[in-house]
Design a protein around this motif. Structure first.
Motif, PDB file in Angstrom:
ATOM      1  N   PRO A 255     -18.166  46.715  25.213  1.00 15.48           N
ATOM      2  CA  PRO A 255     -19.170  46.369  26.214  1.00 15.48           C
ATOM      3  C   PRO A 255     -20.203  45.363  25.740  1.00 15.48           C
ATOM      4  CG  PRO A 255     -19.772  48.409  25.164  1.00 15.48           C
ATOM      5  CD  PRO A 255     -18.455  47.992  24.556  1.00 15.48           C
ATOM      6  N   GLY A 256     -20.081  44.844  24.536  1.00 19.02           N
ATOM      7  CA  GLY A 256     -21.063  43.884  24.054  1.00 19.02           C
ATOM      8  C   GLY A 256     -21.987  44.429  23.004  1.00 19.02           C
ATOM      9  N   LEU A 257     -21.720  45.625  22.515  1.00 23.25           N
ATOM     10  CA  LEU A 257     -22.502  46.229  21.441  1.00 23.25           C
ATOM     11  C   LEU A 257     -21.578  46.588  20.298  1.00 23.25           C
ATOM     12  CD1 LEU A 257     -24.775  48.691  23.437  1.00 23.25           C
ATOM     13  CD2 LEU A 257     -25.547  46.699  22.171  1.00 23.25           C
ATOM     14  N   PRO A 258     -21.880  46.156  19.070  1.00 23.94           N
ATOM     15  CA  PRO A 258     -21.043  46.579  17.946  1.00 23.94           C
ATOM     16  C   PRO A 258     -20.982  48.097  17.888  1.00 23.94           C
ATOM     17  CG  PRO A 258     -22.505  44.818  17.282  1.00 23.94           C
ATOM     18  CD  PRO A 258     -22.941  45.237  18.667  1.00 23.94           C
ATOM     19  N   PRO A 259     -19.811  48.687  17.658  1.00 24.06           N
ATOM     20  CA  PRO A 259     -19.663  50.139  17.740  1.00 24.06           C
ATOM     21  C   PRO A 259     -20.302  50.855  16.570  1.00 24.06           C
ATOM     22  CG  PRO A 259     -17.632  49.157  16.976  1.00 24.06           C
ATOM     23  CD  PRO A 259     -18.546  48.020  17.336  1.00 24.06           C
ATOM     24  N   GLY A 260     -20.580  52.134  16.772  1.00 26.28           N
ATOM     25  CA  GLY A 260     -21.060  52.944  15.667  1.00 26.28           C
ATOM     26  C   GLY A 260     -22.248  53.790  16.062  1.00 26.28           C
ATOM     27  N   PRO A 261     -22.304  55.011  15.561  1.00 29.42           N
ATOM     28  CA  PRO A 261     -23.393  55.910  15.928  1.00 29.42           C
ATOM     29  C   PRO A 261     -24.746  55.456  15.425  1.00 29.42           C
ATOM     30  CG  PRO A 261     -22.076  56.836  14.142  1.00 29.42           C
ATOM     31  CD  PRO A 261     -21.346  55.625  14.632  1.00 29.42           C
TER      32      PRO A 261
ATOM     33  N   THR B 157     -10.511  44.099  20.201  1.00 26.95           N
ATOM     34  CA  THR B 157     -11.554  44.167  19.180  1.00 26.95           C
ATOM     35  C   THR B 157     -12.824  44.701  19.819  1.00 26.95           C
ATOM     36  OG1 THR B 157     -12.942  42.929  17.634  1.00 26.95           O
ATOM     37  CG2 THR B 157     -12.155  41.741  19.564  1.00 26.95           C
ATOM     38  N   PHE B 158     -13.607  45.448  19.056  1.00 26.51           N
ATOM     39  CA  PHE B 158     -14.772  46.127  19.602  1.00 26.51           C
ATOM     40  C   PHE B 158     -16.083  45.594  19.025  1.00 26.51           C
ATOM     41  CE2 PHE B 158     -11.020  48.744  19.688  1.00 26.51           C
ATOM     42  CZ  PHE B 158     -10.926  49.018  21.042  1.00 26.51           C
TER      43      PHE B 158
ATOM     44  N   THR C   4     -13.802  39.491  13.342  1.00 25.12           N
ATOM     45  CA  THR C   4     -14.581  39.377  14.574  1.00 25.12           C
ATOM     46  C   THR C   4     -16.021  39.861  14.354  1.00 25.12           C
ATOM     47  OG1 THR C   4     -13.800  41.551  15.348  1.00 25.12           O
ATOM     48  CG2 THR C   4     -12.558  39.604  16.042  1.00 25.12           C
ATOM     49  N   ALA C   5     -16.188  40.881  13.516  1.00 27.73           N
ATOM     50  CA  ALA C   5     -17.543  41.357  13.229  1.00 27.73           C
ATOM     51  C   ALA C   5     -18.353  40.280  12.513  1.00 27.73           C
ATOM     52  CB  ALA C   5     -17.487  42.632  12.383  1.00 27.73           C
ATOM     53  N   LEU C   6     -17.730  39.583  11.560  1.00 26.07           N
ATOM     54  CA  LEU C   6     -18.443  38.523  10.845  1.00 26.07           C
ATOM     55  C   LEU C   6     -18.761  37.360  11.775  1.00 26.07           C
ATOM     56  CD1 LEU C   6     -16.566  38.501   7.409  1.00 26.07           C
ATOM     57  CD2 LEU C   6     -18.804  39.491   7.952  1.00 26.07           C
ATOM     58  N   SER C   7     -17.848  37.061  12.700  1.00 23.94           N
ATOM     59  CA  SER C   7     -18.132  36.014  13.687  1.00 23.94           C
ATOM     60  C   SER C   7     -19.314  36.412  14.557  1.00 23.94           C
ATOM     61  CB  SER C   7     -16.901  35.747  14.551  1.00 23.94           C
ATOM     62  OG  SER C   7     -15.838  35.233  13.779  1.00 23.94           O
ATOM     63  N   MET C   8     -19.344  37.676  14.980  1.00 22.34           N
ATOM     64  CA  MET C   8     -20.457  38.169  15.789  1.00 22.34           C
ATOM     65  C   MET C   8     -21.760  38.144  14.994  1.00 22.34           C
ATOM     66  SD  MET C   8     -20.449  39.345  18.947  1.00 22.34           S
ATOM     67  CE  MET C   8     -21.533  40.194  20.090  1.00 22.34           C
ATOM     68  N   LEU C   9     -21.636  38.389  13.702  1.00 19.49           N
ATOM     69  CA  LEU C   9     -22.804  38.464  12.833  1.00 19.49           C
ATOM     70  C   LEU C   9     -23.437  37.099  12.619  1.00 19.49           C
ATOM     71  CD1 LEU C   9     -24.428  40.453  11.030  1.00 19.49           C
ATOM     72  CD2 LEU C   9     -22.866  39.869   9.169  1.00 19.49           C
ATOM     73  N   PHE C  10     -22.598  36.093  12.369  1.00 17.79           N
ATOM     74  CA  PHE C  10     -23.115  34.789  11.971  1.00 17.79           C
ATOM     75  C   PHE C  10     -23.081  33.741  13.076  1.00 17.79           C
ATOM     76  CE2 PHE C  10     -21.750  36.640   7.859  1.00 17.79           C
ATOM     77  CZ  PHE C  10     -22.986  36.627   7.230  1.00 17.79           C
TER      78      PHE C  10
ATOM     79  N   ALA D 135     -18.893  47.160   3.773  1.00 19.65           N
ATOM     80  CA  ALA D 135     -20.280  47.046   4.207  1.00 19.65           C
ATOM     81  C   ALA D 135     -20.429  46.937   5.718  1.00 19.65           C
ATOM     82  CB  ALA D 135     -20.937  45.829   3.545  1.00 19.65           C
ATOM     83  N   VAL D 136     -19.519  46.219   6.359  1.00 18.90           N
ATOM     84  CA  VAL D 136     -19.693  45.884   7.769  1.00 18.90           C
ATOM     85  C   VAL D 136     -18.914  46.809   8.699  1.00 18.90           C
ATOM     86  CG1 VAL D 136     -19.424  44.055   9.492  1.00 18.90           C
ATOM     87  CG2 VAL D 136     -20.103  43.467   7.153  1.00 18.90           C
ATOM     88  N   VAL D 137     -17.661  47.101   8.362  1.00 15.20           N
ATOM     89  CA  VAL D 137     -16.787  47.816   9.293  1.00 15.20           C
ATOM     90  C   VAL D 137     -16.585  49.281   8.924  1.00 15.20           C
ATOM     91  CG1 VAL D 137     -14.493  47.838  10.364  1.00 15.20           C
ATOM     92  CG2 VAL D 137     -15.597  45.664   9.847  1.00 15.20           C
ATOM     93  N   ARG D 138     -16.518  49.592   7.647  1.00 15.93           N
ATOM     94  CA  ARG D 138     -16.231  50.971   7.241  1.00 15.93           C
ATOM     95  C   ARG D 138     -17.151  51.996   7.892  1.00 15.93           C
ATOM     96  NH1 ARG D 138     -11.879  53.153   5.438  1.00 15.93           N
ATOM     97  NH2 ARG D 138     -11.726  51.796   3.603  1.00 15.93           N
TER      98      ARG D 138
END
Length: 326
Positions: free
Chosen positions: A237-243, A212-213, A28-34, A143-146
């Protein structure tokens, strides 16, 4: 529209993934990315800086993944829902060879470009090709999720708890009908909004709900023969998670949530009763209650009864969202 025909056995067999699935979160992160334009008009606005940061960090080792998604269509054998990364990476090799061949042929059907040699080798079941795919997915995850995986795990636990409480209070059917906007359950048919027309009959295989977040688009369906049906739905909420994720302006966030609802989230850095919230915002108690209810439905606010009052507080997810203001 996705239509899932549920018998009594299927409804009884609905379950919530107890832990996040690392490779599905990666998918899902790669889909959001590309493919942000395929998600929603606001996707680019909310994830623009995250996309720029992640694109700069992508390793060359993950490039083979692009060969498997010509035209934005991914093969089913990339759907993997095990909750341990090593086990999930190894699980693809267990896919039935006929499914692998059929899915590669499906995603390349009508594609004008040549099929890369390593994909042809994967089609034949070549072990080196499988190892290349494993390395690519591992590199992409790191690279993307860790960097945000601990946040994903915390958010998943919160969503799991919210789901369990909702089922206990309202029942599985009501939760399915309210899982995402536009969902409904009637006469044993669970309808989910989707740009494609699909009909699925689990026939006792079970249905697994996977939040999925990263993804904020329509629910995603994985229907692999012999496996439970997996429904991946957006829970963030529409923002990829992470500090260290992207920052957005207050105006941009207000355009998505609404100015008053953003005000509710900001005020609820400390807990307030409905009356106290209304006084801080300069609105009626009924208006404050309605906005709190909408945010509660999105998992951004919790509300508990204290005597004759209702006390509202911001959830971890709500705090993560407003923490991106800058």
């Amino acid at each position: 529209m996705i239509r899932i025909r549920l018998g009594a056995e299927d409804v009884a067999g609905v379950r919530f993934a107890p832990r996040p699935a690392p490779l599905q979160e990666l998918n899902t992160a790669l889909s959001m990315l590309f493919l942000p334009a395929a998600v929603s008009p606001s996707a680019g606005l909310l994830s623009g800086r995250w996309r720029q940061r992640v694109l700069r960090a992508l390793p060359a080792a993950m490039e083979p993944l692009g060969d498997l998604v010509p035209g934005g269509r991914a093969p089913l054998f990339l759907d993997e829902f095990r909750d341990g990364l090593a086990a999930a990476l190894d699980a693809a090799r267990e896919t039935e060879p006929a499914l692998v061949r059929g899915e590669i042929e499906r995603v390349y059907a009508g594609h004008a470009g040549p099929v890369p040699p390593w994909v042809r080798a994967l089609h034949r079941g070549d072990e080196d090709a499988w190892q290349r795919l494993r390395r690519a997915r591992h590199a992409a995850f790191e690279a993307v999720v860790r960097p945000v995986w601990p946040v994903v795990q915390d958010l998943h636990r919160e969503e799991f708890t919210r789901y369990a409480l909702a089922v206990a209070e309202h029942g599985t059917g009501a939760v399915l009908a309210g899982l995402v906007p536009g969902a409904r359950l009637a006469a044993g048919v669970w309808e989910l909004p989707s740009p494609e027309e699909r009909e699925v009959v689990p026939a006792g295989r079970g249905v697994v709900l996977v939040p999925t977040f990263h993804w904020t688009g329509h629910p995603l369906l994985s229907d692999v023969p012999g496996r439970p049906v997996h429904v991946t739905y957006p829970a963030g909420p529409g923002l990829p998670p992470g500090p260290d994720g992207p920052y957005v302006t207050e105006d941009a966030l207000a355009a998505v949530l609404g100015r008053t609802r953003l005000g509710v989230l900001l005020v609820l850095a400390d807990e307030h009763t409905t009356g106290g919230l209304a006084r801080r915002l300069g609105v009626s108690a009924a208006t404050a209650s309605a906005h709190a209810a909408a945010l509660r439905g999105a998992g951004l606010v919790d509300s508990v009864r204290a005597g004759r009052s209702v006390v509202h507080r911001r959830t971890a997810l709500g705090g993560l969202l407003v923490g991106r203001l800058g």
